[in-house]
Design a protein around this motif. Sequence first.
Motif, short mmCIF file in Angstrom:
data_model
loop_
_atom_site.label_atom_id
_atom_site.label_comp_id
_atom_site.label_asym_id
_atom_site.label_seq_id
_atom_site.Cartn_x
_atom_site.Cartn_y
_atom_site.Cartn_z
N LEU A 45 0.82 -1.21 0.00
CA LEU A 45 0.00 0.00 0.00
C LEU A 45 0.85 1.26 0.00
O LEU A 45 0.53 2.23 -0.70
N ILE A 46 1.92 1.28 0.75
CA ILE A 46 2.79 2.46 0.80
C ILE A 46 3.43 2.71 -0.57
O ILE A 46 3.51 3.85 -1.03
N SER A 47 3.87 1.65 -1.24
CA SER A 47 4.45 1.84 -2.57
C SER A 47 3.41 2.34 -3.56
O SER A 47 3.70 3.18 -4.41
N ARG A 48 2.18 1.89 -3.47
CA ARG A 48 1.11 2.37 -4.35
C ARG A 48 0.78 3.84 -4.08
O ARG A 48 0.48 4.59 -5.00
N ILE A 49 0.82 4.24 -2.83
CA ILE A 49 0.56 5.64 -2.49
C ILE A 49 1.64 6.53 -3.07
O ILE A 49 1.37 7.61 -3.61
N LYS A 50 2.90 6.09 -3.01
CA LYS A 50 4.00 6.87 -3.59
C LYS A 50 3.85 7.01 -5.09
O LYS A 50 4.07 8.07 -5.66
N VAL A 51 3.45 5.93 -5.77
CA VAL A 51 3.25 5.98 -7.21
C VAL A 51 2.11 6.94 -7.55
O VAL A 51 2.22 7.75 -8.48
N GLY A 52 1.04 6.91 -6.79
CA GLY A 52 -0.07 7.83 -7.02
C GLY A 52 0.33 9.28 -6.82
O GLY A 52 -0.09 10.16 -7.58
N ARG A 53 1.16 9.55 -5.84
CA ARG A 53 1.64 10.90 -5.60
C ARG A 53 2.53 11.36 -6.75
O ARG A 53 2.42 12.50 -7.20
N GLU A 54 3.39 10.49 -7.25
CA GLU A 54 4.27 10.86 -8.35
C GLU A 54 3.52 11.08 -9.65
O GLU A 54 3.97 11.84 -10.51
N ILE A 55 2.36 10.47 -9.81
CA ILE A 55 1.55 10.74 -11.00
C ILE A 55 1.08 12.19 -10.97
O ILE A 55 1.12 12.89 -11.98
N GLY A 56 0.66 12.66 -9.81
CA GLY A 56 0.28 14.06 -9.67
C GLY A 56 1.46 14.98 -9.90
O GLY A 56 1.33 16.03 -10.56
N TYR A 57 2.63 14.62 -9.40
CA TYR A 57 3.84 15.41 -9.62
C TYR A 57 4.21 15.43 -11.10
O TYR A 57 4.75 16.40 -11.61
N SER A 58 3.93 14.31 -11.80
CA SER A 58 4.26 14.20 -13.21
C SER A 58 3.48 15.23 -14.04
O SER A 58 4.03 15.83 -14.96
N VAL A 59 2.23 15.42 -13.70
CA VAL A 59 1.42 16.40 -14.43
C VAL A 59 1.98 17.80 -14.25
O VAL A 59 2.11 18.57 -15.20
N ILE A 60 2.36 18.14 -13.02
CA ILE A 60 2.92 19.47 -12.75
C ILE A 60 4.24 19.64 -13.49
O ILE A 60 4.51 20.69 -14.07
N ALA A 61 5.09 18.59 -13.49
CA ALA A 61 6.37 18.67 -14.20
C ALA A 61 6.15 18.82 -15.70
O ALA A 61 6.87 19.57 -16.37
N PHE A 62 5.17 18.13 -16.25
CA PHE A 62 4.88 18.24 -17.68
C PHE A 62 4.46 19.66 -18.03
O PHE A 62 4.93 20.24 -19.02
N TYR A 63 3.59 20.24 -17.24
CA TYR A 63 3.14 21.60 -17.54
C TYR A 63 4.23 22.63 -17.31
O TYR A 63 4.24 23.68 -17.97
N ALA A 64 5.16 22.35 -16.42
CA ALA A 64 6.32 23.24 -16.28
C ALA A 64 7.17 23.20 -17.55
O ALA A 64 7.63 24.23 -18.05
N GLY A 65 7.38 22.00 -18.11
CA GLY A 65 8.09 21.87 -19.38
C GLY A 65 7.36 22.56 -20.51
O GLY A 65 7.97 23.22 -21.36
N ASP A 66 6.05 22.45 -20.53
CA ASP A 66 5.24 23.12 -21.54
C ASP A 66 5.35 24.63 -21.40
O ASP A 66 5.41 25.35 -22.40
N THR A 67 5.41 25.13 -20.19
CA THR A 67 5.60 26.56 -19.96
C THR A 67 6.93 27.02 -20.54
O THR A 67 7.02 28.11 -21.13
N GLY A 68 7.98 26.20 -20.39
CA GLY A 68 9.27 26.54 -20.98
C GLY A 68 9.22 26.64 -22.49
O GLY A 68 9.79 27.57 -23.08
#
Length: 142
Positions: A45-68
């Motif tokens: 469960l802890i590993s699944r929670i970390k993966v879920g959190r990183e999916i949200g971080y991935s969206v923010i990182a993608f839009y930061a790259g798009d901003t660039g």
Amino acid sequence: MFKNKIKKQKVTHKFQNLEKGVSIYLVILISTFILAVALGLSTILISRIKVGREIGYSVIAFYAGDTGIERILYDIRKLNYVCNSPPCTRYSSVPLNSASYTVTITSWSPSVRINSTGKYQSVRRAIEISYWYEKFFLSPQK
């Protein structure tokens, strides 16, 4: 006959003492099994929670790259930015939620190739675009 009863009582009394130890052993064995199952499930469960959190971080990182990408295209189009000797690199941080991007122009003339990498927390996402730069092909108008 009386002696025979005494022997039976002593024998059953010895076996009763042994059975008390077996019940404690079974309790320890069952509780160890339950603990192992609980620890295994919590690890999953802890590993699944970390993966879920990183999916949200991935969206923010993608839009930061798009901003660039959007920022460098704006600079090229409106501010007449020119990269004289590729690779040209620009760094910036997005004021919202501490994301950042790095833009690198890897080729300039006549085909422009731009790489932008967005970063948020420990997640990085990259975008690459390429296009023909019109300025090199248009003849001056009189």
